[in-house]
Scaffold this motif. Structure first.
Motif, PDB file in Angstrom:
ATOM      1  N   LEU A  97      26.691 -14.095  19.155  1.00  0.00           N
ATOM      2  CA  LEU A  97      26.199 -14.527  17.849  1.00  0.00           C
ATOM      3  C   LEU A  97      26.007 -13.367  16.884  1.00  0.00           C
ATOM      4  O   LEU A  97      25.931 -13.565  15.673  1.00  0.00           O
ATOM      5  CB  LEU A  97      24.861 -15.264  18.022  1.00  0.00           C
ATOM      6  N   THR A  98      25.919 -12.151  17.413  1.00  0.00           N
ATOM      7  CA  THR A  98      25.699 -10.975  16.570  1.00  0.00           C
ATOM      8  C   THR A  98      26.996 -10.285  16.180  1.00  0.00           C
ATOM      9  O   THR A  98      26.967  -9.320  15.415  1.00  0.00           O
ATOM     10  CB  THR A  98      24.803  -9.953  17.296  1.00  0.00           C
ATOM     11  N   ARG A  99      28.129 -10.766  16.704  1.00  0.00           N
ATOM     12  CA  ARG A  99      29.407 -10.095  16.451  1.00  0.00           C
ATOM     13  C   ARG A  99      30.316 -10.954  15.576  1.00  0.00           C
ATOM     14  O   ARG A  99      30.226 -12.187  15.609  1.00  0.00           O
ATOM     15  CB  ARG A  99      30.116  -9.814  17.785  1.00  0.00           C
ATOM     16  N   PRO A 100      31.217 -10.334  14.836  1.00  0.00           N
ATOM     17  CA  PRO A 100      32.202 -11.111  14.077  1.00  0.00           C
ATOM     18  C   PRO A 100      33.093 -11.902  15.029  1.00  0.00           C
ATOM     19  O   PRO A 100      33.386 -11.452  16.136  1.00  0.00           O
ATOM     20  CB  PRO A 100      33.014 -10.038  13.336  1.00  0.00           C
ATOM     21  N   ARG A 101      33.500 -13.058  14.585  1.00  0.00           N
ATOM     22  CA  ARG A 101      34.363 -13.895  15.415  1.00  0.00           C
ATOM     23  C   ARG A 101      35.769 -13.319  15.474  1.00  0.00           C
ATOM     24  O   ARG A 101      36.302 -12.856  14.466  1.00  0.00           O
ATOM     25  CB  ARG A 101      34.408 -15.314  14.842  1.00  0.00           C
ATOM     26  N   SER A 102      36.360 -13.336  16.652  1.00  0.00           N
ATOM     27  CA  SER A 102      37.713 -12.823  16.826  1.00  0.00           C
ATOM     28  C   SER A 102      38.717 -13.715  16.098  1.00  0.00           C
ATOM     29  O   SER A 102      38.519 -14.929  15.960  1.00  0.00           O
ATOM     30  CB  SER A 102      38.062 -12.767  18.319  1.00  0.00           C
ATOM     31  N   ALA A 103      39.815 -13.101  15.659  1.00  0.00           N
ATOM     32  CA  ALA A 103      40.868 -13.867  14.995  1.00  0.00           C
ATOM     33  C   ALA A 103      41.681 -14.686  15.996  1.00  0.00           C
ATOM     34  O   ALA A 103      42.394 -15.610  15.616  1.00  0.00           O
ATOM     35  CB  ALA A 103      41.792 -12.925  14.232  1.00  0.00           C
ATOM     36  N   HIS A 104      41.582 -14.336  17.278  1.00  0.00           N
ATOM     37  CA  HIS A 104      42.329 -15.058  18.310  1.00  0.00           C
ATOM     38  C   HIS A 104      41.630 -16.367  18.667  1.00  0.00           C
ATOM     39  O   HIS A 104      40.400 -16.436  18.686  1.00  0.00           O
ATOM     40  CB  HIS A 104      42.471 -14.199  19.561  1.00  0.00           C
ATOM     41  N   ALA A 105      42.417 -17.385  18.951  1.00  0.00           N
ATOM     42  CA  ALA A 105      41.851 -18.674  19.352  1.00  0.00           C
ATOM     43  C   ALA A 105      41.140 -18.524  20.692  1.00  0.00           C
ATOM     44  O   ALA A 105      41.671 -17.911  21.621  1.00  0.00           O
ATOM     45  CB  ALA A 105      42.960 -19.715  19.462  1.00  0.00           C
ATOM     46  N   PRO A 106      39.919 -19.035  20.830  1.00  0.00           N
ATOM     47  CA  PRO A 106      39.189 -18.880  22.086  1.00  0.00           C
ATOM     48  C   PRO A 106      39.826 -19.679  23.219  1.00  0.00           C
ATOM     49  O   PRO A 106      40.391 -20.749  23.001  1.00  0.00           O
ATOM     50  CB  PRO A 106      37.798 -19.411  21.748  1.00  0.00           C
ATOM     51  N   ASN A 107      39.728 -19.143  24.413  1.00  0.00           N
ATOM     52  CA  ASN A 107      40.216 -19.814  25.612  1.00  0.00           C
ATOM     53  C   ASN A 107      39.107 -19.763  26.657  1.00  0.00           C
ATOM     54  O   ASN A 107      38.891 -18.742  27.308  1.00  0.00           O
ATOM     55  CB  ASN A 107      41.479 -19.139  26.144  1.00  0.00           C
ATOM     56  N   ILE A 108      38.384 -20.844  26.772  1.00  0.00           N
ATOM     57  CA  ILE A 108      37.207 -20.886  27.646  1.00  0.00           C
ATOM     58  C   ILE A 108      37.577 -20.728  29.105  1.00  0.00           C
ATOM     59  O   ILE A 108      36.830 -20.138  29.899  1.00  0.00           O
ATOM     60  CB  ILE A 108      36.456 -22.207  27.412  1.00  0.00           C
ATOM     61  N   TRP A 109      38.751 -21.210  29.490  1.00  0.00           N
ATOM     62  CA  TRP A 109      39.137 -21.204  30.896  1.00  0.00           C
ATOM     63  C   TRP A 109      39.707 -19.870  31.350  1.00  0.00           C
ATOM     64  O   TRP A 109      39.711 -19.579  32.547  1.00  0.00           O
ATOM     65  CB  TRP A 109      40.156 -22.318  31.155  1.00  0.00           C
ATOM     66  N   ALA A 110      40.189 -19.050  30.423  1.00  0.00           N
ATOM     67  CA  ALA A 110      40.853 -17.799  30.802  1.00  0.00           C
ATOM     68  C   ALA A 110      39.990 -16.889  31.669  1.00  0.00           C
ATOM     69  O   ALA A 110      40.453 -16.395  32.708  1.00  0.00           O
ATOM     70  CB  ALA A 110      41.339 -17.065  29.560  1.00  0.00           C
ATOM     71  N   PRO A 111      38.714 -16.625  31.318  1.00  0.00           N
ATOM     72  CA  PRO A 111      37.903 -15.748  32.178  1.00  0.00           C
ATOM     73  C   PRO A 111      37.706 -16.311  33.579  1.00  0.00           C
ATOM     74  O   PRO A 111      37.598 -15.547  34.552  1.00  0.00           O
ATOM     75  CB  PRO A 111      36.563 -15.664  31.433  1.00  0.00           C
ATOM     76  N   LEU A 112      37.690 -17.639  33.691  1.00  0.00           N
ATOM     77  CA  LEU A 112      37.491 -18.271  34.992  1.00  0.00           C
ATOM     78  C   LEU A 112      38.752 -18.155  35.851  1.00  0.00           C
ATOM     79  O   LEU A 112      38.687 -17.831  37.040  1.00  0.00           O
ATOM     80  CB  LEU A 112      37.106 -19.734  34.800  1.00  0.00           C
ATOM     81  N   VAL A 113      39.887 -18.414  35.236  1.00  0.00           N
ATOM     82  CA  VAL A 113      41.164 -18.314  35.958  1.00  0.00           C
ATOM     83  C   VAL A 113      41.392 -16.884  36.440  1.00  0.00           C
ATOM     84  O   VAL A 113      41.869 -16.653  37.557  1.00  0.00           O
ATOM     85  CB  VAL A 113      42.328 -18.782  35.054  1.00  0.00           C
ATOM     86  N   GLU A 114      41.026 -15.910  35.612  1.00  0.00           N
ATOM     87  CA  GLU A 114      41.209 -14.504  35.989  1.00  0.00           C
ATOM     88  C   GLU A 114      40.411 -14.137  37.238  1.00  0.00           C
ATOM     89  O   GLU A 114      40.779 -13.224  37.976  1.00  0.00           O
ATOM     90  CB  GLU A 114      40.799 -13.603  34.826  1.00  0.00           C
ATOM     91  N   GLN A 115      39.309 -14.840  37.466  1.00  0.00           N
ATOM     92  CA  GLN A 115      38.464 -14.566  38.638  1.00  0.00           C
ATOM     93  C   GLN A 115      38.697 -15.584  39.753  1.00  0.00           C
ATOM     94  O   GLN A 115      37.860 -15.749  40.647  1.00  0.00           O
ATOM     95  CB  GLN A 115      36.994 -14.567  38.224  1.00  0.00           C
ATOM     96  N   ASN A 116      39.865 -16.262  39.702  1.00  0.00           N
ATOM     97  CA  ASN A 116      40.311 -17.158  40.777  1.00  0.00           C
ATOM     98  C   ASN A 116      39.404 -18.362  40.993  1.00  0.00           C
ATOM     99  O   ASN A 116      39.210 -18.821  42.122  1.00  0.00           O
ATOM    100  CB  ASN A 116      40.450 -16.376  42.097  1.00  0.00           C
ATOM    101  N   TRP A 117      38.849 -18.872  39.896  1.00  0.00           N
ATOM    102  CA  TRP A 117      38.106 -20.123  40.012  1.00  0.00           C
ATOM    103  C   TRP A 117      39.096 -21.264  40.242  1.00  0.00           C
ATOM    104  O   TRP A 117      40.239 -21.218  39.790  1.00  0.00           O
ATOM    105  CB  TRP A 117      37.299 -20.376  38.741  1.00  0.00           C
ATOM    106  N   HIS A 118      38.647 -22.290  40.937  1.00  0.00           N
ATOM    107  CA  HIS A 118      39.507 -23.433  41.260  1.00  0.00           C
ATOM    108  C   HIS A 118      39.372 -24.485  40.159  1.00  0.00           C
ATOM    109  O   HIS A 118      38.267 -24.944  39.868  1.00  0.00           O
ATOM    110  CB  HIS A 118      39.108 -24.035  42.606  1.00  0.00           C
ATOM    111  N   ALA A 119      40.481 -24.866  39.560  1.00  0.00           N
ATOM    112  CA  ALA A 119      40.473 -25.836  38.468  1.00  0.00           C
ATOM    113  C   ALA A 119      41.082 -27.151  38.921  1.00  0.00           C
ATOM    114  O   ALA A 119      42.045 -27.175  39.708  1.00  0.00           O
ATOM    115  CB  ALA A 119      41.245 -25.286  37.274  1.00  0.00           C
ATOM    116  N   ARG A 120      40.517 -28.240  38.424  1.00  0.00           N
ATOM    117  CA  ARG A 120      41.060 -29.563  38.755  1.00  0.00           C
ATOM    118  C   ARG A 120      40.796 -30.526  37.597  1.00  0.00           C
ATOM    119  O   ARG A 120      39.831 -30.372  36.846  1.00  0.00           O
ATOM    120  CB  ARG A 120      40.433 -30.114  40.041  1.00  0.00           C
ATOM    121  N   LEU A 121      41.676 -31.502  37.471  1.00  0.00           N
ATOM    122  CA  LEU A 121      41.567 -32.510  36.425  1.00  0.00           C
ATOM    123  C   LEU A 121      41.327 -33.856  37.081  1.00  0.00           C
ATOM    124  O   LEU A 121      42.095 -34.296  37.939  1.00  0.00           O
ATOM    125  CB  LEU A 121      42.847 -32.553  35.584  1.00  0.00           C
ATOM    126  N   GLU A 122      40.216 -34.502  36.707  1.00  0.00           N
ATOM    127  CA  GLU A 122      39.884 -35.826  37.220  1.00  0.00           C
ATOM    128  C   GLU A 122      39.589 -36.735  36.037  1.00  0.00           C
ATOM    129  O   GLU A 122      38.601 -36.532  35.334  1.00  0.00           O
ATOM    130  CB  GLU A 122      38.672 -35.758  38.147  1.00  0.00           C
TER     131      GLU A 122
END
Length: 267
Positions: free
Chosen positions: A109-134
């Motif tokens: 909240l204290t930093r300027p917003r990045s120009a790149h579109a946010p990707n909420i899942w990217a940090p999780l995938v990088e750490q080998n979290w298991h993803a599933r769609l139900e």
């Protein structure tokens, strides 16, 4: 003087026992000053009442953060006012949400917003979290199964973000985010949630959980102070840099005008 503990570096300074804990999601709440002191250094306003819960407000008065451990279920509430770009939004994080993970959102909240579109899942995938769609629920779960991040879509199409962590004894926390919350804030939260780095807790503040791993470390009070000060200094430096950049932006030239009674010049 013998028996008197010094506050600076020195041979008389006594080390204190702390513990590094993994996974961080199960480390317990921690010291709320990890969040509040960073915000103060970023020029957020103190709105707390004497003896009451922590309350802080952003410099532009658009966001308010409170931490109240005295009510049930208690915890953190972040509320953003509506403006020309965003609707009103909120986030609720349980009392046992580690402050390092809370700070992922509040620091952002204290930093300027990045120009790149946010990707909420990217940090999780990088750490080998298991993803599933139900159905219309998309869920990512940590490798040990103790923490999760979920995107939930209700029958009327409204989206909701939900996260949390729980050990086998049922101890843990949950967090919910309004559908209208800016997505870069949720991404900052998920990055800290997924981080493999351990967090530190003092003796007596380590959760009783069979699912955590701990390492005992001896820490000097002056070391703790130096680490905390480094975080505060970084916040002050970033705030100063942003304010300096604003003050040095070229101002729009004033429209030229004639003396009273003369015709105004148009461009």
């Amino acid at each position: 003087m013998r028996g008197k503990q010094r506050t600076g570096w020195g041979a008389d300074e006594q080390a204190q026992q702390h513990y590094l804990i993994q996974p961080r999601a199960l480390a317990g709440g921690g010291d709320v000053r990890h969040v509040s002191e960073f915000l103060r250094a970023s020029r957020w306003r103190e709105k707390s009442k004497a003896g009451g819960p922590l309350a802080m407000e952003s410099p532009d008065r658009a966001v308010r953060i409170t931490y109240d451990p005295y009510v049930l279920p208690g915890g953190w509430t972040v509320h953003g006012a509506a403006n020309g770009h965003n609707d009103e939004w909120w986030a609720h994080l349980g009392r046992q949400t580690p402050v390092e993970i809370v700070a992922g959102l509040t620091d952002a909240l204290t930093r300027p917003r990045s120009a790149h579109a946010p990707n909420i899942w990217a940090p999780l995938v990088e750490q080998n979290w298991h993803a599933r769609l139900e159905d219309k629920h998309y869920t990512a779960t940590s490798p040990d199964g103790s923490a999760w991040m979920q995107y939930h879509q209700s029958p009327d199409g409204e989206a909701m973000w939900w996260s949390g962590a729980k050990d086998k004894q049922g101890n843990g926390w949950t967090a919910q985010f309004a559908p209208s919350i800016p997505m870069h804030l949720v991404q900052a939260f998920s990055a800290e949630l997924a981080s493999p780095d351990p967090v530190m807790r003092p003796l007596g503040r380590v959760p009783l959980s069979a699912q955590i791993r701990t390492w005992s470390v001896s820490v000097l009070p002056s070391q703790l102070s130096a680490w905390q000060q480094a975080r505060i200094t970084a916040a002050r430096a970033a705030t100063w840099a942003r304010n300096s950049a604003r003050s040095t932006r070229p101002r729009t030239a004033a429209r030229p005008h004639t003396h009273a009674g003369g015709a105004r010049t148009h461009r």
